[in-house]
Motif scaffolding. Sequence first.
Motif, mmCIF file in Angstrom:
data_model
loop_
_atom_site.group_PDB
_atom_site.id
_atom_site.type_symbol
_atom_site.label_atom_id
_atom_site.label_comp_id
_atom_site.label_asym_id
_atom_site.label_seq_id
_atom_site.Cartn_x
_atom_site.Cartn_y
_atom_site.Cartn_z
ATOM 1 N N ALA A 65 0.826 -1.198 0.000
ATOM 2 C CA ALA A 65 0.000 0.000 0.000
ATOM 3 C C ALA A 65 0.868 1.258 0.000
ATOM 4 N N LEU A 66 1.944 1.239 0.764
ATOM 5 C CA LEU A 66 2.860 2.378 0.813
ATOM 6 C C LEU A 66 3.502 2.637 -0.551
ATOM 7 N N VAL A 67 3.893 1.561 -1.229
ATOM 8 C CA VAL A 67 4.486 1.703 -2.563
ATOM 9 C C VAL A 67 3.482 2.352 -3.512
ATOM 10 N N ALA A 68 2.222 1.900 -3.457
ATOM 11 C CA ALA A 68 1.182 2.463 -4.327
ATOM 12 C C ALA A 68 0.947 3.941 -4.001
ATOM 13 N N LYS A 73 12.037 -7.577 13.225
ATOM 14 C CA LYS A 73 12.726 -6.290 13.368
ATOM 15 C C LYS A 73 13.222 -5.735 12.032
ATOM 16 N N ASP A 74 13.959 -6.539 11.281
ATOM 17 C CA ASP A 74 14.557 -6.064 10.029
ATOM 18 C C ASP A 74 13.489 -5.660 9.011
ATOM 19 N N TYR A 75 12.465 -6.491 8.895
ATOM 20 C CA TYR A 75 11.398 -6.189 7.940
ATOM 21 C C TYR A 75 10.668 -4.915 8.351
ATOM 22 N N GLU A 116 9.375 0.855 7.762
ATOM 23 C CA GLU A 116 9.421 2.188 8.369
ATOM 24 C C GLU A 116 10.179 3.172 7.485
ATOM 25 N N SER A 117 11.247 2.696 6.857
ATOM 26 C CA SER A 117 12.001 3.548 5.945
ATOM 27 C C SER A 117 11.120 3.997 4.775
ATOM 28 N N LEU A 118 10.315 3.079 4.262
ATOM 29 C CA LEU A 118 9.399 3.399 3.171
ATOM 30 C C LEU A 118 8.305 4.347 3.655
ATOM 31 N N GLU A 166 5.871 9.807 3.870
ATOM 32 C CA GLU A 166 5.507 10.948 4.711
ATOM 33 C C GLU A 166 6.194 12.233 4.233
ATOM 34 N N GLN A 167 7.458 12.112 3.859
ATOM 35 C CA GLN A 167 8.198 13.278 3.367
ATOM 36 C C GLN A 167 7.595 13.795 2.058
ATOM 37 N N ILE A 168 7.264 12.878 1.149
ATOM 38 C CA ILE A 168 6.649 13.287 -0.123
ATOM 39 C C ILE A 168 5.309 13.962 0.138
ATOM 40 N N PHE A 169 4.538 13.381 1.040
ATOM 41 C CA PHE A 169 3.217 13.928 1.378
ATOM 42 C C PHE A 169 3.328 15.341 1.945
#
Length: 405
Positions: free
Chosen positions: A331-334, A376-378, A383-385, A390-393
């Motif tokens: 969903a985040l990618v979309a 944790k890693d996933y 979170e990075s995505l 959030e920055q783009i928004f």
Amino acid sequence: MGRRPGSIAPSWLLLLLSLLLAWAMVSPADRVRSGNNNNSSSTGALYWSTAKEEADLLRNPHARDDSSEAVANDDSDGGFSSLEGMLQWAIGHSDPAKLKKASEDVQRLSPSELKKRQIELKDLMEKLRMPSDAQLMQIAIDDLNNSSLSLEDRERALKELLILVEPIDNANDLKKLGGLDVVIQELNHGDPDIRRLAAWIIGKASQNNAVVQNQVLELGALAKLMKMVKSSSTEESIKALYAVSALIRNNPAGQELFYAEAGYMTLQDILSNSSIDIRLRRKAVFLVGDLTECQLENVDKAELPFFSNQIFLKSVVDLMASDDLDLQEKALVAIKNLLQLRAAEPLVYKDFCGLGGALERMRLQLQKLMAEEDVKDYAMDVESLRSEVEQIFHSKLGKETQVPT
């Protein structure tokens, strides 16, 4: 796959010949006792069929050259009907001097060495007798063309094709062998599992393959697959959507047909229904991300209205509330892609879709998951995505609300 007899490289001829001569030294009586006859060998009732008799192969062995066409003619049906036939073929394709030396070498073999050569011949024959992928595909296709075939055998034939079409060369051969039309016809079968397998084959053969994509589209299969996406059978729906995604990926013509069939409404219905199987929702939102990425790559192409449809956008944003990390990530990618479209309206995302609140709730959820060792890693990757979205928004929102001076 093993080499076909007619395509054996010259370096193999001497080895093959010595093995065959070793076999020939066994007395006929011993061959009978070991269960061999004219159509079998010590490999265990091995039978090589051919459209030519061995006598035809021996009649004028030097009349053919080593070209692939000539070699193919020596093996018009896949092999030899007996080891004697293979021996005669090897003699006819060997240098006389080397043939004489090979014969002398074989005659000096001890019984144990002779036995070893016979075992080597058995192993070689097992490799040579293996049919090609095209032959296996043709067998499966012929089975599917048999109207009296049982449901179990029809399913088996489809499963074989599913494996065979994975290599791109085999996928490209499917149409040539008459298999693509047959598989598409199976989309109309009364059994949902048969339809599921047929859709799966189409999807696998079409994946990253423009040749097969266009062949399937020309045969009109997309409309049928889109209807199957709405099937009451979850497994059928999943494989149908997989096939649709594979067909239209990086294919402008396929995407036009998809939009013409109101494909975005199908996606919206799947995304907005939380009771639908999570696997289908993952595939649907992945397709949204893929379509928007394609739109971003074609900047000169007019953006389609549904990319700005508020109901559609909200159905994507609402997926962020899921407790399934994979679905959230897709969903985040979309959303990341949708936000970068020229027609993106950040206030719609903020006020109608509630994207700001959804991003914050997701941040808190991911913080907890990052404390769990097994995810944790996933969670950190997601979170990075999320942070990037959030920055783009916020960047888009800042430009939208900025008051000119």
